[in-house]
Design a protein around this motif. Sequence first.
Motif, PDB file in Angstrom:
ATOM      1  N   PHE A 148       3.687 -21.081 -49.591  1.00 14.14           N
ATOM      2  CA  PHE A 148       3.607 -21.990 -48.305  1.00 14.14           C
ATOM      3  C   PHE A 148       2.772 -21.155 -47.322  1.00 14.14           C
ATOM      4  O   PHE A 148       2.201 -21.532 -46.449  1.00 14.14           O
ATOM      5  N   TYR A 149       2.599 -19.766 -47.756  1.00 10.06           N
ATOM      6  CA  TYR A 149       1.606 -18.888 -46.747  1.00 10.06           C
ATOM      7  C   TYR A 149       0.370 -18.095 -47.281  1.00 10.06           C
ATOM      8  O   TYR A 149      -0.297 -17.733 -46.552  1.00 10.06           O
ATOM      9  N   GLY A 150       0.523 -18.218 -48.623  1.00 14.53           N
ATOM     10  CA  GLY A 150      -0.851 -17.586 -49.232  1.00 14.53           C
ATOM     11  C   GLY A 150      -0.795 -16.258 -49.355  1.00 14.53           C
ATOM     12  O   GLY A 150      -1.758 -15.320 -49.455  1.00 14.53           O
ATOM     13  N   TYR A 151       0.229 -15.563 -48.876  1.00 14.61           N
ATOM     14  CA  TYR A 151       0.369 -13.902 -49.120  1.00 14.61           C
ATOM     15  C   TYR A 151       0.969 -13.442 -50.252  1.00 14.61           C
ATOM     16  O   TYR A 151       2.084 -14.253 -50.888  1.00 14.61           O
ATOM     17  N   ASP A 152       0.892 -12.110 -50.532  1.00 20.67           N
ATOM     18  CA  ASP A 152       1.351 -11.707 -51.651  1.00 20.67           C
ATOM     19  C   ASP A 152       2.521 -10.419 -51.433  1.00 20.67           C
ATOM     20  O   ASP A 152       3.294 -10.333 -52.318  1.00 20.67           O
ATOM     21  N   THR A 153       2.327 -10.031 -50.431  1.00 19.20           N
ATOM     22  CA  THR A 153       3.345  -9.134 -50.121  1.00 19.20           C
ATOM     23  C   THR A 153       3.817  -9.346 -48.562  1.00 19.20           C
ATOM     24  O   THR A 153       3.276 -10.033 -47.742  1.00 19.20           O
ATOM     25  N   ASN A 194       1.228 -26.266 -43.951  1.00 15.77           N
ATOM     26  CA  ASN A 194       1.393 -25.560 -44.882  1.00 15.77           C
ATOM     27  C   ASN A 194       2.335 -26.117 -45.786  1.00 15.77           C
ATOM     28  O   ASN A 194       2.665 -25.400 -46.738  1.00 15.77           O
ATOM     29  N   GLY A 195       2.770 -27.354 -45.690  1.00 18.75           N
ATOM     30  CA  GLY A 195       3.605 -28.361 -46.497  1.00 18.75           C
ATOM     31  C   GLY A 195       5.148 -27.936 -46.292  1.00 18.75           C
ATOM     32  O   GLY A 195       5.745 -28.336 -47.280  1.00 18.75           O
TER      33      GLY A 195
END
Length: 602
Positions: free
Chosen positions: A15-20, A83-84
């Motif tokens: 939903f946010y596109g972050y990895d950490t 972001n859905g």
Amino acid sequence: MQDLERKALAVLKKFYGYDTFYPMQYQVIEHVVNGNDAVVLMPTGGGKSLCYQIPALLMPGCSIIVSPLLALMKDQVDALIANGVPAAAINSQQSEQQNRDVLDNVFKQNIKLLYISPERLLADMDQWSKEMLINMIAIDEAHCISHWGHDFRPEYSQLSLVKERFPGVPILALTATADRLTRIDIKEQLNIPDAKIFINSFDRPNISLNVVSGLSGRAKIKRIVSFIEKHHGESGIIYCLSRKSTETMAASLQSLGIDAHAFHAGMSTDIKLRVQQDFINDDLQVICATIAFGMGIDKSNVRWIIHSNMPKNIESYYQEIGRAGRDGMKADALMFYSFGDVKTLMSFAHDSGQAMINVEKLNRMQQYAEATVCRRRILLSYFNERYDHDCGNCDVCNNPPDKIDGTTLCQMALSAMARTQESVGFMTLIDILRGSRKSEIIAKGYDKLKTYGVGHDLTQAMWNAYLLQMLQLGLIYIAYEEDDHLKSTAFGREVLYGKRKIQLSRFYYNLPTKKKPAKSTFPIDVEHDVDEVLLSKLKDVRRALAKAKGIPPYMVFSDKVLTIMAQEKPVTKAQFGTLYGVAEAKTEQYWRQFTTVIKEHI
């Protein structure tokens, strides 16, 4: 990796596109998902919202997010939907039918995050506690509930009832600005005494901190224009003290060719929304606003903040400068300070209904403005965060005052505090250190202390200045709830016991004064550094304009103004309009003709 952490990271990525996660985010998420209450302090841009949005997506049911501002709700909901994430709000800007439709979707478990005002939650919570599957209640801008906080709101004061109505639901209180006393009060007011407090670093090292004192009128506008031009094409906010001053500031900048608009609570909703959207979409460079603007505005590329007047407290100042550089890139904060600001704000504080604490907070803000120690150290120590080195990114660090080894002075003060069981305030401590024979000192037996009179060779003014630096550097703090008694911090105790040395700015009786120049109607030296060739060209332009208008040349501009023009060489409308002797009307009429000649000459 735990199963919960794996799921949280999957939601984060989806939903946010972050990895950490940012520091401390996952710890908060885990704590809340396990059903526990928490108070979270994270700086603006530090990722507070994910601390409740991720748990909301991980747990069955709906999370309620209490928010004080409609603009904040709209911004957050729009971002989540983009972001859905199934999110919605209930507020007065929607029709009752729209609000009922939202509630229907909540009851059907189609909504994961419901944003709402505190009043609406309090009005409907009896029904919702029976009919809704609520997994968490997050209270944003939680400092609003505390009388000690900088932005107390009466509508927040009844939120203590929430824990009674939803006893098994975790409460998550979040804020970017709360000092030690406010944090304690948030737990008490929300009836969550066992809540864990999570504190992330308040440091925003990418923001350069600068204060300018004594400028007003045209001189201030000139400095602001110069600052904005150095940030050409970059977004920024100018905070003003009143609604009228936002409009005056915007008009002044517009007259100088800078795209600026006012924003305040007295404007129509349509105009405010248009201005806000233009700013968010980078169609507008400069907003001149009251403090109402900025809360919840998720614009990461604000590059600078100007305070046209000193804010009323450090919490407000910190929150407002935190709206710059949220993307972690370089940002600038410039604050103008004058004694007139202090007088105005002091009258506001006395009329506030919380005069004692608000006056004290204003005093701390004034001390920041007048400081001779690293400004970042002052900010962070105010929020009880240890920061024991100079930052190198503020005006004090860039122009450092003379320093002395203040270790022994600090040890004298800290020792005297300890020998009184930390039960005295500023003035009594100074009296003990200087060996005063005041009746109250003798009556309490302070003259028998080992540290009595150890600092007799320093004047009261010197001790006051050095104690203030100890406060600003985080060696001591003021316990407002204990009659303003001074207490030592862990950092202070290290200095007391000889584990750390400390440097202080040298005290001068003449500071912070600067020799005032002799009064003159002509602000700069016109006898030197004049480009005579350019001056001749400017006089030719003046002559032609005067002839075309049928007026004497001096009615266009005086020789003095032309001389300044030849020295400063303005090439933009904004630069031209801040010249000595150039009024707004003449700026509009003449800036192109003169700046064209200057550009060609250069």
